[in-house]
Design an enzyme around this catalytic site. Structure first.
Site, PDB file in Angstrom:
ATOM      1  N   SER A 130      46.375  16.216  45.810  1.00 15.92           N
ATOM      2  CA  SER A 130      46.645  15.200  44.758  1.00 15.92           C
ATOM      3  C   SER A 130      47.905  15.551  43.877  1.00 15.92           C
ATOM      4  O   SER A 130      48.084  16.835  43.802  1.00 15.92           O
ATOM      5  CB  SER A 130      45.214  15.071  43.937  1.00 15.92           C
ATOM      6  OG  SER A 130      45.232  14.476  42.913  1.00 15.92           O
ATOM      7  N   TYR A 143      38.406  18.839  38.698  1.00 13.21           N
ATOM      8  CA  TYR A 143      38.786  18.305  40.029  1.00 13.21           C
ATOM      9  C   TYR A 143      40.395  18.870  40.334  1.00 13.21           C
ATOM     10  O   TYR A 143      40.808  19.164  41.346  1.00 13.21           O
ATOM     11  CB  TYR A 143      39.014  16.854  39.861  1.00 13.21           C
ATOM     12  CG  TYR A 143      39.493  15.939  40.655  1.00 13.21           C
ATOM     13  CD1 TYR A 143      38.929  15.669  42.044  1.00 13.21           C
ATOM     14  CD2 TYR A 143      40.872  15.621  40.891  1.00 13.21           C
ATOM     15  CE1 TYR A 143      39.417  15.008  43.195  1.00 13.21           C
ATOM     16  CE2 TYR A 143      41.199  14.758  41.931  1.00 13.21           C
ATOM     17  CZ  TYR A 143      40.627  14.609  43.081  1.00 13.21           C
ATOM     18  OH  TYR A 143      41.153  13.842  44.075  1.00 13.21           O
TER      19      TYR A 143
END
Length: 237
Positions: A130, A143
């Site tokens: 990501s 996250y």
């Protein structure tokens, strides 16, 4: 160069979002077989995909999936979770959950499938990173940390597996038009575009794929002063 045509791929989290788009793209490029994993394999809807039950945090489930997919040559670690846990305000179990799924999940599946891919003549692993591997935001602290750890894992595995005939690609994406980003008001990349770029990366044996302008901008900012990525830290007055 790796080839999708004739390959046998395993896509974790293959029933929706990016995973579903990956399954579809693999078949369009001539994959011989695609195992699409999900906690509930009945949610896999592609007519040609082989549904495979998998809970990536459960070593027994991972071992069972590997036993059933013994012909695999490509592993795509796509399954992930966003709990939106913060380091100071959330239960530690929530933080741990993000690491269990986003870091230890890919580690477990990779450890299970490396001997299989090697035995089948070598192949490829793609880990879905990501843009948050490189930057953190208040709504995704744990996250971001888990994806940063996955980025480091991919770097290590790339060095360890290349001599064994297995290449590793890290896929960095910003906002993608999936359920996870449904509440985000910002430009989004389509799952289909992400899938196509992921497979391009596999076929080119690319160590890294940056799927959008946001990922490219953030990576470029890593070499700059910290205030480039975190302007709120700039001195005032």
């Amino acid at each position: 160069m790796s080839s999708i045509k004739g390959s046998v791929a395993v896509v974790t989290g293959g029933s929706r979002g990016i995973g579903k788009a990956l399954v579809e793209a693999l078949y369009r490029r001539g994959a011989a077989k695609v195992y699409a994993t999900a906690r509930d394999p009945r949610t896999v809807t592609h007519p040609d995909a082989v549904p495979l039950a998998l809970e990536v945090t459960d070593p027994g489930s991972v071992a069972s999936a590997a036993d059933q997919a013994g012909d695999a040559t490509i592993l795509i670690n796509n399954a992930g979770v966003l709990v939106a846990a913060s380091f100071l305000g959330s239960p530690v179990d929530d933080v741990r959950r993000e690491f269990e799924v986003n870091f230890f999940g890919p580690l477990l599946t990779t450890r299970a499938f490396v001997p299989i891919i090697e035995r089948n003549g070598g192949g490829h692993i793609l880990n879905m990173h990501s843009v948050l591997s490189w930057i953190t935001i208040p709504s995704a602290e744990a996250y971001s940390a888990s994806k940063s750890a996955l980025w480091s894992q991919s770097n290590a595995l790339r060095l360890a597996l290349r001599p064994r005939g297995i290449n590793v690609t890290g896929m960095h994406v910003g906002y993608v038009d999936t359920d996870m980003a449904a509440g985000v008001e910002a430009p989004k990349t389509s799952p289909e575009s992400v899938a196509q770029q992921a497979l391009d990366g596999i076929e080119a044996d690319a160590p890294e794929v940056l799927a959008d302008d946001l990922s490219r901008q953030v990576k470029a900012g890593l070499a700059a002063d910290l205030t480039m990525l975190y302007p709120q830290l700039a001195p005032t007055g």
